[in-house]
Each structure stands twice: as C-alpha cells, then as structure tokens.
Design a protein around this motif. Structure first.
Motif, PDB file in Angstrom:
ATOM      1  N   ASN A  79      31.386 -75.505  21.979  1.00 41.82           N
ATOM      2  CA  ASN A  79      32.066 -75.885  20.761  1.00 41.82           C
ATOM      3  C   ASN A  79      33.538 -76.172  21.075  1.00 41.82           C
ATOM      4  O   ASN A  79      34.379 -75.288  21.011  1.00 41.82           O
ATOM      5  CB  ASN A  79      31.935 -74.752  19.743  1.00 41.82           C
ATOM      6  CG  ASN A  79      32.470 -75.142  18.385  1.00 41.82           C
ATOM      7  OD1 ASN A  79      33.137 -76.171  18.248  1.00 41.82           O
ATOM      8  ND2 ASN A  79      32.194 -74.338  17.388  1.00 41.82           N
ATOM      9  N   ARG A 124      36.396 -75.256  18.410  1.00 39.24           N
ATOM     10  CA  ARG A 124      36.806 -73.905  18.107  1.00 39.24           C
ATOM     11  C   ARG A 124      37.287 -73.147  19.339  1.00 39.24           C
ATOM     12  O   ARG A 124      38.035 -72.203  19.239  1.00 39.24           O
ATOM     13  CB  ARG A 124      35.634 -73.143  17.461  1.00 39.24           C
ATOM     14  CG  ARG A 124      35.308 -73.632  16.075  1.00 39.24           C
ATOM     15  CD  ARG A 124      36.470 -73.447  15.150  1.00 39.24           C
ATOM     16  NE  ARG A 124      36.439 -72.160  14.504  1.00 39.24           N
ATOM     17  CZ  ARG A 124      37.513 -71.449  14.209  1.00 39.24           C
ATOM     18  NH1 ARG A 124      38.689 -71.874  14.515  1.00 39.24           N
ATOM     19  NH2 ARG A 124      37.388 -70.298  13.597  1.00 39.24           N
ATOM     20  N   GLY A 125      36.803 -73.551  20.525  1.00 42.57           N
ATOM     21  CA  GLY A 125      37.193 -72.809  21.715  1.00 42.57           C
ATOM     22  C   GLY A 125      37.626 -73.755  22.807  1.00 42.57           C
ATOM     23  O   GLY A 125      36.881 -74.661  23.161  1.00 42.57           O
ATOM     24  N   GLU A 180      37.537 -66.001   9.058  1.00 39.79           N
ATOM     25  CA  GLU A 180      37.309 -67.247   8.326  1.00 39.79           C
ATOM     26  C   GLU A 180      35.815 -67.405   8.084  1.00 39.79           C
ATOM     27  O   GLU A 180      35.004 -66.873   8.838  1.00 39.79           O
ATOM     28  CB  GLU A 180      37.803 -68.425   9.158  1.00 39.79           C
ATOM     29  CG  GLU A 180      39.299 -68.607   9.107  1.00 39.79           C
ATOM     30  CD  GLU A 180      39.720 -69.779   9.978  1.00 39.79           C
ATOM     31  OE1 GLU A 180      39.027 -70.834   9.931  1.00 39.79           O
ATOM     32  OE2 GLU A 180      40.694 -69.635  10.721  1.00 39.79           O
ATOM     33  N   ASP A 192      33.592 -68.427  11.027  1.00 42.91           N
ATOM     34  CA  ASP A 192      33.530 -67.372  12.032  1.00 42.91           C
ATOM     35  C   ASP A 192      32.624 -66.244  11.565  1.00 42.91           C
ATOM     36  O   ASP A 192      31.807 -65.741  12.332  1.00 42.91           O
ATOM     37  CB  ASP A 192      34.943 -66.808  12.270  1.00 42.91           C
ATOM     38  CG  ASP A 192      35.506 -67.302  13.576  1.00 42.91           C
ATOM     39  OD1 ASP A 192      36.064 -66.491  14.334  1.00 42.91           O
ATOM     40  OD2 ASP A 192      35.328 -68.502  13.840  1.00 42.91           O
ATOM     41  N   SER A 234      36.873 -67.702  19.134  1.00 44.62           N
ATOM     42  CA  SER A 234      36.212 -67.681  17.836  1.00 44.62           C
ATOM     43  C   SER A 234      34.790 -67.200  18.049  1.00 44.62           C
ATOM     44  O   SER A 234      34.235 -67.367  19.142  1.00 44.62           O
ATOM     45  CB  SER A 234      36.226 -69.098  17.249  1.00 44.62           C
ATOM     46  OG  SER A 234      35.062 -69.350  16.501  1.00 44.62           O
ATOM     47  N   ASN A 288      32.416 -68.477  16.700  1.00 50.23           N
ATOM     48  CA  ASN A 288      31.593 -69.678  16.621  1.00 50.23           C
ATOM     49  C   ASN A 288      31.688 -70.500  17.904  1.00 50.23           C
ATOM     50  O   ASN A 288      31.779 -71.714  17.868  1.00 50.23           O
ATOM     51  CB  ASN A 288      32.059 -70.514  15.405  1.00 50.23           C
ATOM     52  CG  ASN A 288      31.044 -71.550  15.017  1.00 50.23           C
ATOM     53  OD1 ASN A 288      29.896 -71.518  15.469  1.00 50.23           O
ATOM     54  ND2 ASN A 288      31.446 -72.500  14.188  1.00 50.23           N
TER      55      ASN A 288
END
Lengths: 220, 760
Positions: free
Chosen positions: A10, A13-14, B140, B143, B378, B380
């Motif tokens: 991802n 997000r990362g 969030e 997440d 995160s 996610n």
C-alpha cells in the motif's frame, strides 16, 4: 489448492511498503532456500579500492542496446514467479453448490450442538448467501469456497480448515463477517463425525459379541 | 582435518552456539589481554528438524549445588552403573530405568551427536496459551477498519484451545467481558488514574483462579476442565461473538479539537492488562498484544501532551534535558514490564503511525519480556498485516514457533565464571559459585527468564576465565512452555580446549570467530549506549579495536604499511567500521523511537541476521556471470550492474544508470533481449525469498541511478569516493558519495598508524 500470488504493497499509506504475499506463498516459505545471500567480500588490506571492469564509461552519450540473447526459443521458459497453470474453471461457481452442503452440514449438527451456536451459524450462512447473490464476492473467494465445501463433504477437516484460513488471510474484507460461522461449522462437523465413528466402533464391537456367544435364543 | 570455519559452522548447526574464541586462553590475565571477552551467542530453541524430543525426564547430578544434567562429556562406568559429573566430579548412580544401558546400548543423552537434546516433561498441568489484545481506538477510520480485520483474521490463526481477551482504550479504558450470551458488557476505567494490581482485580471482580469449569455436556470430548475467566475465553467457544464484537468497535467517541492530539490512556490500559493477567493466570504463557496508533497523551505513562504545537521529544531534546515526560513515563512502563516478566507474561507492541508513538519510553515492555516491537506507518499496510500474520507461523511439525515462559540456566566448569547476558531477558538473581563479580550485561546471576521466545531468539552470554583445568565446559539448560502447551527442557553441553596464550597464541588466533566476536562486541556497545553518551561508546569501541590490532596484527613497529591481519581477523575491522556508522550507535537521522526499534531487533537476532544489520549484504547482478557478493563500497555502484542490498530492515534493489536506460527503452519486452528480462527478474526473485520469510517484514525499495530512494544505498556504502577525493584516484569508477564521513580506507589508515605506534 490455495492461490499463489504477490500483490504490491500500500504505497499510499506506507512508504516503501513491501509487496503482499498470499497465504499460499507465505506458508510455502520455510523450505530450503535457493540462494543464501549471506556472503561478504573482505576489503583489500592495502587500502586501494578494487577497480572492477566496466563495459561503459559513465557520462557517455546514450549507450547501445544490451547484449542480445540467442535466437528466441519457441515456448520460452516461464519466469519463476508466474503461477503454475491451473485448469481454468469455465463455469461459474454456483451459490447452491456451496450453500446447500453447508446448510446440510448445519442440519446434521443441530441435534448435537447448542441451539444458540446453530442459530449464529445459520445467521452467518444467510449473510454469505446475501453477499454472494448480491455480487459482492470476488471470483477467487467463490472458487475457494467451492473447494472448501468439497473438502468438508469428504471429511477432510484439516484441508477445509486450511482453505478457510487462506480465505481469511487473503480476502479478510470480503469474508470476515460470515467466515467464522463456516469455521465453526467445520469444527462441529469434525466433532460430530469423530463421535459417530466412536459409536460405530462400539456398536460393531457389541454386534460381534452377540454373534460369538452361542446358544442365546433370539427374541421372537 | 577440518578447518575452524567448518568446526564453527558444524557447532552452530548442531548446538546453536557460537563462541568468540574456540580455543580458550588459560589464565585470567591472558584472557583480559585478548580484548574481546570470551563469550557466546546462544539460540536456545534453534530449529532442529532432525532432533525429535525424548519422552523422558533428564537425569540430574545428585550434588544439590550442582544438578548438572547427564551429557556426552560425562565419564560412565557401565558395570558399576555410575556416572561422573563433568562439572563437579560427583559420582552418581544411574536411576533404575537405566538398568539396561551399556557401551553398545547408550541412552541418547550420552552420545556425542546429542550434545543438544530436548526432553518432554510429562508431569504437571498443561495450561492453554493466552492472548490479550489491547487496542487503541483513537485511529483514523481506515486504520481502525484495517486493524479490526487483522484481529478478526488472527482468530482463525490462533490455536483453538487458547484463551483470548480484549481491552480497548482511548480516553477511557474498557475491559470487555466475553460471553456467548448476546449482550456484551464491559468494565470502564478512567484513563487518568493508575490503579494497583489489587484494585484492578477487585474492580473486575476476579476470584481465585483455581475453580475448574465443569463440562456442561459430557459428550464433548475436547472440552477438558480448565480455568477460564469472564475476560479470557477459549477461542473455539468465543470466536463468533468476538468477531462481531471486533466488527462493532468504533473510533473513540471523544471529539478531538483542532490543534490537539486525541487523549490516549495507554499507560492505564497496559496497567490493567498486566493486572488482569496477574490476577487470573500468573506463571503461565501469555501475550499482551498492544496495538497503538499514536503516543500516550494522558495519565501515567504519557509521553507527550495533547497540544500538537508541542512536538514529541527528539534526540536533541533528550540531550538538552528537555523531555519533560520521559523519566516518569519510562519508570511507569519499567514497573509494568518487571511485573509482567515476574509472571512469565510477554508484552508485544505494534505501533503504526506517521509520527513517534513513545517506543523509547515503552521499550522495556518488549525488551524485558521477550515481546515483539513492530513499527509501521499505518495498520492498513502490507508491512503490518504480514508481520502480524507471521507471529502465528508454524514449524515443520505444524506447531507454532512461539514459545513461552523460558528460564535459561548456565553451568560452567570451575575455570569459568558467568559475567552476564545481553538479550530479551530478565535476571532471576540466582547467585552461586559460577557467578562472576565482574558484570557484563545483565549479570550477578546464572539464570535468566525469557517470557516470550522463538527459534531465532538469541542471547549473548559473557564469561570470565579464572583459571585452567581439564577441558572447559559449559551447559545451557532451557526450561520452556512449547506452543503445544507441553513443558520441555532443551539441554546443550559444549566444551573447548585451553591453550597457553604465551606459547600457543597462533592456535588461539586460528580459532577466533570474527563474526561472533563482532556481534558480541556490538551487543556490548549497544548495551552501553543505553546508559552512556554516544561519543563515549564510540571511543570505547575504537580503543578495543586498536588494542585487538596491536595484539594480533603482524607489523614492524612504527611502520603502518607493514601491518597485516591474519585471515581469521580480516573482516573484523570492517565490521567495526560499519558498526560505528550503524543506526545502533549513530542516532543522527533517526528519531528516538526508530533507534529504540532498531536496537530492539538487534539485541535478539541470531548471528547471521545481526551481521546483516551491522554490515549490510550487497550482491551484484550483471551479464558477466552469476550474482556475486561485492564490497559494500561506492566502487560497487556501476552503470551496468543491478545491486541488491539487504540491511535487514530494508531490501533495496538499485538499477545502474545503463540498466535503467535499457529498462526505460523497453528492451525487456523484446524477444531478442530475453536475457535482459531475466537479468531484471533475478534480483526480484532473490528479494522475494527474503521478503517471504523474514520477521519483521522489511521495507522494499526499488530504485535506480539518480532516484531519490537511491539514498538508502548511498548512505550505507563505504564512501571511498567522495566529492573531496574523487580526482585523487585518477580514474572515475563508481559513484561519488556526497559526504564528509570517514571512509573505510581512511579509517584503516588511522587504525594501522595507531596500532603500530609504541605510544599507545
């Protein structure tokens, strides 16, 4: 057979999120490694840096093409990350093929399992049906559920369990709400079936006993 | 005759032990002159697929102060049925069960190939494993959803008989009562006030845990009478309800004003978790798994206030003594960590946030108990999800790799004493004749407790030589709870020869294990860095290196160009050079949390992985031949090569300038250039193998010449060409690194000068 695939991580997000491996690939890892990348080179003792040969000098104008390989082979070898070819299932996996055996299994368990548990499982099977009919489940999930049901019907509890796990790991978003019901169903069927086997052994033992004792008059 | 390299490797494969010296100096004075202490890396539960456990209990020496276990080094008199303990020389009678043994019918534990052996303890109750989830709800939406799904997924991976519990927290802390009945209840605690263990247990209404649960339906064969609690229920019973409960979790309802952080009561949440387990299941294997998406901002253990304009402490703040909450918070978590460790429970921390979360203050929770620390951006992300999945990975027998409640006991022959251990353990304060007064690491004891461990967990154990005698021997005894809930005992007994350092220095030199020595010294350095100033640690490390070179180098006095090191030392200075630059000793460019996380992993990995962390591996792929290891040096960065670098925490694939141009031009898609396609694929395949197996999952960087991500490679390689010296080498080969850092060449030059100088 679980699927073997790699998805990208991802990136939103990362930063530098590593790729995501399917359950099948992750459980495979642990066998002997092809290459063990653990060797080192000692620095030269006299301190001068090694000057390795280099084909091109940096900063030169656009270089020519890479060295060509031999004339292309017919049926060239596959790269190792391509998944092995499974026979492609042409027909749609039918909802009834999956749901009917599951509901049957639930019925079988009703006499033996607590009512509340059965109701809970039943609720989740209804949810499965709703999501399937509503087109919310992806093809791989449907295919693997069909396999799971086959294993369940053949009393292959461990295999069915493994498929449920692979679905939870690879497709948790789609299946999490109802899969735990299927998991429980497999567990209850396993218990039921082992009890039935135990009872069968007992009854065959007594039947043999009856046969071997001579002179007992049969009831009219 | 096998070389020492083979000897070292065979011993590691069989016993999971690597000594810094494999021939031991015979006097205390000489041993201190060796510079590198006599020490070993021990992997107590090293995976041994070829070693089935034996189903009987070990035979112990009858001397009460010894109690060493029967091993291949013991002398045996088969006719008299006696064995002599090789540690205390006591003669012991064999137990009756051994009546039939003889020279041709030996029990396994006497055979040399069973220097490492595992026993299964038959007696005693088998308690289920316990998993207590402590979940931050100030996340969030995305997440939280991702975290909820990971937790639901984990219910399918947990052993069905294990117990599971749930505590959620935000501004308040909620302990959820798990029941199958429908209505879900929870106990709510304020997040501002810490409570004692007794208060927590009273408020939760916990009774003595010795009341067995009667099976309701006798027809259920798998339901044994065991203890459970309203808050910790078996997975196979509670999974459906817990799945729903997790699915219904909401974000913390307290609104967060503009410019503020959410109020997170992590300190109280962990305190309640520790107290709950203390009161219900002391002294049995349990994991407290803390999931947090930001720093604790309220109550005991808070690490930063709720004003966003006041940032969380940096290394600069800490140096200037400007971190207001640090001491108090660290003390709070240390108290909790020690209590958990005393009860045999381990604490994991999964921290996923873009900013720091307080790992610096909370690191004792994982480091003292053997729990895992995972840092991500995160919940996610693939990094978190897969790392979390791998906790539940199974071995070749289908058992979980994780193990619990281990105690490690070390016994030595008279000539050695134990100075201490460095790793994920706490001291059990067991004094005795083999405990040295000079402490290195966690000392003053011959026994340590490791509450959570797995087949890669490795401890560094340091010894002191006091005299010389027969063959020097050490026995490592690890009692632990296997994931199948069986109690087991792993026993490893090793021995080495002595040599006189004056007359036989060459023998001692040849048996030096530079890789083990580097890791053991590194662990000492990182241990020191926790309490000393950074520059002092570097000075200490440099001094040790100079002394080692003075002792073992071959040179003519005052002539640096004559300096040579033998093969068994040749890599050691390089390791030390890279260690000095590593994030374990250099905190510049890392936050306090990042440094804590790197050090956490360093202090527990086995030798191979630890070395990768100290000096990353670099492999080069080209048309010139198969992939080969290359110097971690800027001269290895060439236009027509692809590099794969493994730092343990990152996997970097770097395309040289020409390779990148070819890829851009699309040659890999043309059938005549299929070999180029294979070349591009080869490092990806090798990277995949590493990514598939490593815990924690590394970051993956795929970059090329000129790419901004190339900095990961450029910052690690030895900068032999910089903007300062580029033209001094004459020909331009390799990529110059823009840095003022000292290069390995300059480092070695200085080292040689100092080593040969008689002034030192």
């Amino acid at each position: 057979m679980a699927e073997l695939y790699v998805k990208p991580g991802n990136k939103e997000r990362g930063w530098n999120d590593p790729p995501q491996f399917s359950y099948g690939l992750q459980t495979q890892a642990g066998g002997p490694k092809r290459t063990s990348l653990t060797k080192r080179v000692a620095a030269p003792q006299d301190g001068s840096p090694r000057v390795p040969t280099s084909e091109t000098s940096p900063g030169a104008p656009p270089v020519g093409p890479p060295p060509p390989s031999r004339p292309p082979l017919v049926g060239s070898s596959l790269s190792s990350t391509q998944p092995t070819n499974f026979p492609v299932v042409e027909s749609e996996t039918l909802l009834e093929d999956v749901l009917t055996p599951l509901e049957q299994a639930l019925e079988d368990c009703r006499g033996h399992t607590k009512k509340q548990v059965c109701d809970d499982i039943s609720r989740r099977l209804a949810l499965l049906q709703e999501q399937w009919a509503g087109g919310k489940l992806s093809m791989p999930v449907k295919k693997r559920m069909a396999l799971l049901v086959q294993e369940l019907s053949s009393h292959q509890w461990d295999a069915a369990d493994d498929i449920h796990r692979s679905l939870m790991v690879d497709h948790v978003t789609e299946v999490s709400q109802w899969m735990v019901g299927v998991k429980r169903l497999i567990a209850e069927k396993r218990i039921l079936s082992s009890e039935e086997e135990a009872n069968e052994e007992k009854s065959t033992a007594t039947a043999e006993q009856n046969q071997t004792v001579p002179g007992i008059q049969q009831a009219p | 005759m096998a070389t020492y390299l083979e000897f070292i490797q065979q011993n590691e494969e069989r016993d999971g032990v690597r000594f810094s010296w494999n021939v031991w100096p015979s006097s205390r004075l000489e041993a201190t002159r060796m510079v590198v202490p006599l020490a070993c890396l021990l992997t107590p539960l090293k995976e041994r697929p070829d070693l089935p456990p034996v189903q009987y209990e070990p035979v112990l020496c009858s001397r009460p102060t010894c109690k060493a276990i029967l091993n291949p080094l013991c002398q045996v008199d088969y006719r008299a049925r006696l064995w002599a303990c090789n540690f205390c020389f006591q003669r012991n009678q064999f137990p009756p069960a051994y009546a039939g043994i003889s020279e041709v019918n030996q029990p396994a534990e006497l055979m040399p190939q069973f220097s490492t052996i595992e026993y299964v303890v038959q007696r005693g109750p088998q308690c289920p494993l316990i998993f207590l989830y402590v979940v931050d709800t100030c996340l969030e939406e995305d997440d939280l959803q991702a975290l909820k799904e990971s937790l639901q997924m984990s219910l399918s991976l947990l052993p069905p008989d294990s117990l599971v519990g749930l505590i959620t927290f935000g501004r308040m802390v909620q302990v959820h009562e798990l029941s199958c009945e429908g209505i879900s209840k929870s106990y709510v605690f304020r997040g501002t006030k810490d409570l004692t263990a007794k208060q927590i247990q009273d408020m939760l209404g916990l009774t003595k845990p010795t009341v067995p649960v009667q099976p309701v339906q006798p027809a259920q064969p798998h339901e044994q009478p065991f203890v459970s609690s309203r808050f910790l229920q078996p997975v196979h019973k509670i999974d459906m309800n817990l799945t729903d409960l997790l699915g219904e979790l909401q974000r913390d309802p307290w609104p967060v004003p503009q410019g503020k952080r959410p109020l997170r009561s992590t300190g109280v949440a962990v305190s309640i978790a520790v107290g709950l387990l203390e009161g219900t299941f002391p002294n049995t294997g349990a994991r407290i798994m803390l999931f947090m998406g930001g720093p604790p901002t309220q109550g005991p253990g808070m690490v930063v206030g709720d004003e966003l304009k006041v940032p969380i402490r940096s290394w600069h703040d800490i140096e200037k003594d400007n971190a207001r909450f640090m001491k108090k918070a660290t003390k709070h978590y240390e108290m909790l960590a020690n209590r958990a460790a005393a009860n045999g429970h381990c604490i994991d921390i999964y921290a996923c946030a873009l900013d720091q979360t307080g790992l610096l203050e909370m690191k004792c929770c994982t480091n003292l108990t053997g729990g895992y620390m995972v840092m991500g951006d995160s919940f996610n992300t693939s990094l978190f999800k897969q790392t979390f999945q791998r906790i539940f990975s199974k071995d070749f027998n289908g058992h979980f790799r994780m193990a619990f409640g281990a105690t490690l006991e070390v016994k030595t022959s008279r000539e050695l004493k134990i100075a201490g251990a460095i790793g994920p353990c706490v001291s059990l304060n067991v004094k005795g004749p083999c405990v040295s007064e000079n402490e290195l690491g966690v000392g003053g004891t011959s026994q340590w407790k490791i509450c959570g461990l797995d087949p890669t967990s490795t401890l560094g154990i340091y010894f002191e030589v006091v005299s010389q005698g027969g063959r020097g021997a050490v026995q490592f005894v690890t009692h632990y709870q296997h994931s199948s809930t069986q109690r087991r005992i792993r026993v490893t007994t090793v021995a080495r020869n002595w040599a006189d350092a004056q007359s036989q220095l060459k023998h001692i030199e040849a048996a030096f294990d530079q890789e083990a020595a580097a890791v053991l010294m590194a662990r000492l350095g990182v241990f020191r860095a926790e309490s000393e100033e950074g520059p002092d640690v570097l000075r200490w490390l440099d001094r040790q290196l100079i002394r080692l070179c003075q002792k073992f180098g071959q040179y003519n006095k005052e002539d640096p160009t004559s300096f040579r090191l033998s093969d068994s030392f040749s890599l050691y200075p390089q390791f030390m050079f890279h260690l000095r630059r590593s994030p374990f000793l250099q905190v510049f460019n890392n936050s306090p949390d990042e440094s804590s996380c790197y050090r956490h992993h360093f202090a527990r990995q086995d030798l191979t992985q630890s070395l990768i962390m100290i000096q990353p591996i670099l492999y080069s792929y080209s048309f010139h031949g198969p992939p080969e290891p290359v110097l971690l040096d800027s001269s290895s960065i060439l236009p027509d090569r692809i590099l794969l670098m493994d730092t343990f925490f990152q996997i970097v694939i770097y395309l040289g300038e020409t390779i990148a141009q070819w890829q851009k031009a699309g040659y890999q898609d043309m059938p005549e250039y299929e070999n180029f396609k294979h070349l591009l694929q080869a490092p990806l395949d090798d990277a995949q193998e590493i990514l598939q197996a490593r815990f924690p999952m590394p970051r993956y960087i795929n970059t090329e010449h000129g790419g901004s991500q190339a900095r990961f490679l450029l910052s690690k390689v030895n900068p032999s060409q910089t903007h300062n010296n580029l033209y001094a080498w004459g020909q331009e080969t390799g990529a110059p690194i823009l840095t003022d850092d000292v290069s390995l060449q300059v480092f070695m030059d200085h080292l040689k000068k100092l080593a040969v100088s008689s002034a030192c």
